[in-house]
Design an enzyme around this catalytic site. Structure first.
Site, PDB file in Angstrom:
ATOM      1  N   MET A 125     -17.605   1.740  -9.748  1.00 55.53           N
ATOM      2  CA  MET A 125     -16.474   1.892  -8.839  1.00 55.53           C
ATOM      3  C   MET A 125     -17.000   2.018  -7.413  1.00 55.53           C
ATOM      4  O   MET A 125     -17.186   3.110  -6.892  1.00 55.53           O
ATOM      5  CB  MET A 125     -15.644   3.113  -9.232  1.00 55.53           C
ATOM      6  CG  MET A 125     -14.919   2.958 -10.558  1.00 55.53           C
ATOM      7  SD  MET A 125     -13.858   4.370 -10.925  1.00 55.53           S
ATOM      8  CE  MET A 125     -13.081   3.827 -12.448  1.00 55.53           C
ATOM      9  N   GLY A 148     -15.709  12.711 -11.869  1.00 54.11           N
ATOM     10  CA  GLY A 148     -15.501  11.281 -12.043  1.00 54.11           C
ATOM     11  C   GLY A 148     -14.120  10.835 -11.605  1.00 54.11           C
ATOM     12  O   GLY A 148     -13.307  11.622 -11.106  1.00 54.11           O
ATOM     13  N   ARG A 149     -13.834   9.557 -11.825  1.00 57.64           N
ATOM     14  CA  ARG A 149     -12.570   8.968 -11.391  1.00 57.64           C
ATOM     15  C   ARG A 149     -11.966   8.155 -12.532  1.00 57.64           C
ATOM     16  O   ARG A 149     -12.682   7.646 -13.402  1.00 57.64           O
ATOM     17  CB  ARG A 149     -12.780   8.076 -10.157  1.00 57.64           C
ATOM     18  CG  ARG A 149     -13.323   8.837  -8.960  1.00 57.64           C
ATOM     19  CD  ARG A 149     -13.390   7.962  -7.711  1.00 57.64           C
ATOM     20  NE  ARG A 149     -12.078   7.560  -7.247  1.00 57.64           N
ATOM     21  CZ  ARG A 149     -11.287   8.320  -6.481  1.00 57.64           C
ATOM     22  NH1 ARG A 149     -11.673   9.529  -6.108  1.00 57.64           N
ATOM     23  NH2 ARG A 149     -10.115   7.875  -6.090  1.00 57.64           N
ATOM     24  N   ASN A 189       0.690   5.217   4.188  1.00 56.78           N
ATOM     25  CA  ASN A 189       1.238   4.667   5.434  1.00 56.78           C
ATOM     26  C   ASN A 189       0.190   3.942   6.257  1.00 56.78           C
ATOM     27  O   ASN A 189       0.497   3.411   7.325  1.00 56.78           O
ATOM     28  CB  ASN A 189       1.863   5.784   6.272  1.00 56.78           C
ATOM     29  CG  ASN A 189       3.125   6.336   5.637  1.00 56.78           C
ATOM     30  OD1 ASN A 189       3.904   5.576   5.053  1.00 56.78           O
ATOM     31  ND2 ASN A 189       3.330   7.639   5.738  1.00 56.78           N
ATOM     32  N   GLU A 215       0.856  -1.199   0.000  1.00 58.03           N
ATOM     33  CA  GLU A 215       0.000   0.000   0.000  1.00 58.03           C
ATOM     34  C   GLU A 215       0.883   1.237   0.000  1.00 58.03           C
ATOM     35  O   GLU A 215       1.767   1.379   0.848  1.00 58.03           O
ATOM     36  CB  GLU A 215      -0.914  -0.009   1.225  1.00 58.03           C
ATOM     37  CG  GLU A 215      -1.619   1.300   1.525  1.00 58.03           C
ATOM     38  CD  GLU A 215      -2.441   1.837   0.373  1.00 58.03           C
ATOM     39  OE1 GLU A 215      -2.325   3.049   0.089  1.00 58.03           O
ATOM     40  OE2 GLU A 215      -3.188   1.054  -0.255  1.00 58.03           O
ATOM     41  N   ALA A 268     -15.643  17.415  -9.338  1.00 65.76           N
ATOM     42  CA  ALA A 268     -16.192  16.088  -9.048  1.00 65.76           C
ATOM     43  C   ALA A 268     -16.688  15.471 -10.350  1.00 65.76           C
ATOM     44  O   ALA A 268     -17.841  15.094 -10.489  1.00 65.76           O
ATOM     45  CB  ALA A 268     -17.324  16.187  -8.029  1.00 65.76           C
ATOM     46  N   GLY A 305     -22.686  16.874 -11.145  1.00 65.19           N
ATOM     47  CA  GLY A 305     -23.881  16.572 -10.362  1.00 65.19           C
ATOM     48  C   GLY A 305     -24.106  15.089 -10.178  1.00 65.19           C
ATOM     49  O   GLY A 305     -25.241  14.625 -10.104  1.00 65.19           O
ATOM     50  N   HIS A 330     -44.060  -3.088  11.717  1.00 61.20           N
ATOM     51  CA  HIS A 330     -44.861  -1.878  11.547  1.00 61.20           C
ATOM     52  C   HIS A 330     -44.800  -1.042  12.829  1.00 61.20           C
ATOM     53  O   HIS A 330     -44.894  -1.584  13.916  1.00 61.20           O
ATOM     54  CB  HIS A 330     -46.322  -2.244  11.247  1.00 61.20           C
ATOM     55  CG  HIS A 330     -47.228  -1.047  11.206  1.00 61.20           C
ATOM     56  ND1 HIS A 330     -47.306  -0.232  10.096  1.00 61.20           N
ATOM     57  CD2 HIS A 330     -48.069  -0.529  12.124  1.00 61.20           C
ATOM     58  CE1 HIS A 330     -48.169   0.740  10.342  1.00 61.20           C
ATOM     59  NE2 HIS A 330     -48.650   0.579  11.572  1.00 61.20           N
ATOM     60  N   GLY A 342     -20.230  14.688  -6.332  1.00 55.40           N
ATOM     61  CA  GLY A 342     -20.536  16.113  -6.337  1.00 55.40           C
ATOM     62  C   GLY A 342     -21.688  16.477  -5.432  1.00 55.40           C
ATOM     63  O   GLY A 342     -21.618  17.453  -4.676  1.00 55.40           O
TER      64      GLY A 342
END
Length: 470
Positions: free
Chosen positions: A317, A270-271, A41, A38, A268, A181, A443, A185
């Site tokens: 993702m 996307g990735r 840390n 990784e 924001a 959006g 209920h 986001g």
């Protein structure tokens, strides 16, 4: 193959996020010697350290602020909340630290060797780890995740944030523009708006949450419309200029506003998968131009002893998708015979109200010409939702008109992300609406709305009058 090796293991896992640590832990439980690489840390990846967990912690705070304001109008008067940003940030960080520490302890108990440093392939059975040396492995699992997309027109400036820097919560800008959006986001817009920022959202497509059914988005859009400064759909950012007083943003589109000044901008959009940073070609693994790695139903890449999971293998993702794939890859690497047999993967937007869906949605069904029948239950007829002061929700089911099996479920409303799990199980096990309707639900509860939607389809619903069926 004559390269000096610092560590020999049965399995190396590259990436310590939800997919990576799950794969490492499962493989260790099955008796394999495992190295988990990784670059941070700490374990947990983006999800734990700069994504899912810190955002949900802050969304919980945002929701509480909204509820205080609403209950003031219902007869429970509270004083104006005082936001102590340092303490809120410390609490958020403490949640992350607690979970990260727990993962470290689990790795130690299982005998998983954790190596901190960026890992790249040096051959089909060799991984170089920055600052740690080289690892020789028999099997490998790639779980390197993704990173935020960088929009080319944005200047390189500390006032331009991605989701990671936004969650650091260094300060509260007076005027914030969110570009995108989608899920990330809108979650970040909700947090900053509740904490006091004047937030505007610009979305290139004609609606928020592109691809999600409009009837599920409308309640969220209505609520956000009352909380945000502006929601600009069908709007593109043409240019961004850095000024002393902030960022001057020029928009274009049929409903684009005049140029506006913002203190900060959150991108924001996307990735992008991280498959392009592995030197995967040295191991013979194919990576496409976007950074994705293609795998089969057993999570195998084109190199049989190397697997890949999570964001790097394709959409959606989602952390829970990565964790599911992780166990498959780990079990196969250990010699078990399994395959990816998931029918559906649930998706959740943790805004207020939450939006959740699983399986087929109307948008995709109409686009692809898939036949379906539909039934909905509006939460305005739910006793539990009314006691919460939240009647805007909807639960919807899609049914195969021939087999009568559930094809998809969509829910918008508080706790939709919790409710969607039952729907996921129902689709996985091949339930029909009658199976759900005949299952006794508590209920009053929000879970009843799933049963009521099923009863609406069956024609047995008594909570609303929908006419006789059959």
């Amino acid at each position: 193959m004559n390269q000096s090796v610092d560590l020999n293991v049965d399995l190396v896992v590259i990436g310590g996020g939800p997919g990576g640590y799950t794969a490492a832990f499962r493989a260790a439980d099955l008796g394999m010697s495992v190295a988990l690489v990784e670059k941070r840390n700490v374990l947990g990846g983006v999800c734990l350290n700069a994504g899912c967990i810190p955002s949900k912690a802050l969304l919980q705070a945002a929701k509480l602020l909204e509820e205080v304001a609403e209950w003031n109008e219902r007869g429970l008067e509270f004083g104006k909340p005082v936001i102590k940003l340092d303490r809120l940030r410390d609490w958020k960080d403490s949640v992350v630290s607690k979970l990260a520490g727990g993962l470290s302890g689990l790795a130690s108990k299982r005998g998983v060797k954790v190596l901190s440093g960026e890992g790249v392939f040096a051959g089909p059975n060799i991984l170089e780890v920055a600052g740690q040396g080289s690892v020789r492995f028999n099997k490998a699992i790639i779980a390197v995740g993704s990173r935020p997309v960088r929009l080319p027109f944005l200047p390189d400036h500390p006032g331009i944030m991605d989701s990671t820097s936004a969650l650091a919560l260094e300060d509260l800008p007076k005027r914030l523009l969110v570009l995108g959006g989608g899920v990330i986001g809108l979650e970040m817009a909700s947090i900053y708006a509740s904490l006091g920022s004047e937030v505007s959202v610009a979305e290139l497509t004609d609606g928020l949450l592109p691809g999600c059914d409009r009837d599920l988005v409308r309640p969220l859009e209505k609520r956000l419309g009352a909380r945000l400064k502006a929601i600009m759909t069908g709007t593109r950012v043409k240019a961004v200029e850095t000024l002393q007083e902030g960022f001057k943003v020029v928009f274009e589109g049929a409903k684009a506003p005049s140029p506006q000044i913002y203190d900060r901008i959150l991108s924001a959009a996307g990735r992008r998968p991280n498959g392009d940073g592995l030197h995967a070609d040295k191991a013979g693994v194919n990576v496409d131009a976007q950074g994705f790695i293609k795998v089969d139903s057993a999570q195998r890449t084109n190199v049989p002893h190397i697997f890949a999971i999570g964001d790097v293998v394709g959409n959606p993702m989602l952390a829970h998708k990565a964790s599911y794939e992780a166990k498959i890859a780990a079990e196969l690497a250990s010699g078990m015979h399994v395959t990816n047999s998931a029918k559906v993967i649930p998706s959740v937007v943790y805004t207020d109200p939450e939006v959740a869906w699983v399986g087929l949605n109307e948008t995709a069904a109409k686009r692809d010409g898939i036949a379906f029948e539909k039934a909905t239950f509006p939460w305005m007829a739910s006793g539990r939702s009314l006691t919460m002061g939240r009647d805007e929700g909807v639960t919807k089911i899609l049914v195969d008109p021939v087999t009568r099996a559930l094809l998809g479920v969509g829910i918008v409303g508080p706790h939709a992300g919790d409710l969607i799990a039952e729907a996921t199980l129902a689709i996985e096990t091949g339930c029909e609406p009658g199976d759900v309707g005949l299952t006794i639900h508590p209920h009053p509860s929000l879970s009843e709305t799933f049963a009521f939607a099923a009863e609406a389809y069956e024609g047995t619903l008594t909570e609303l009058y929908i006419g006789r069926k059959g």
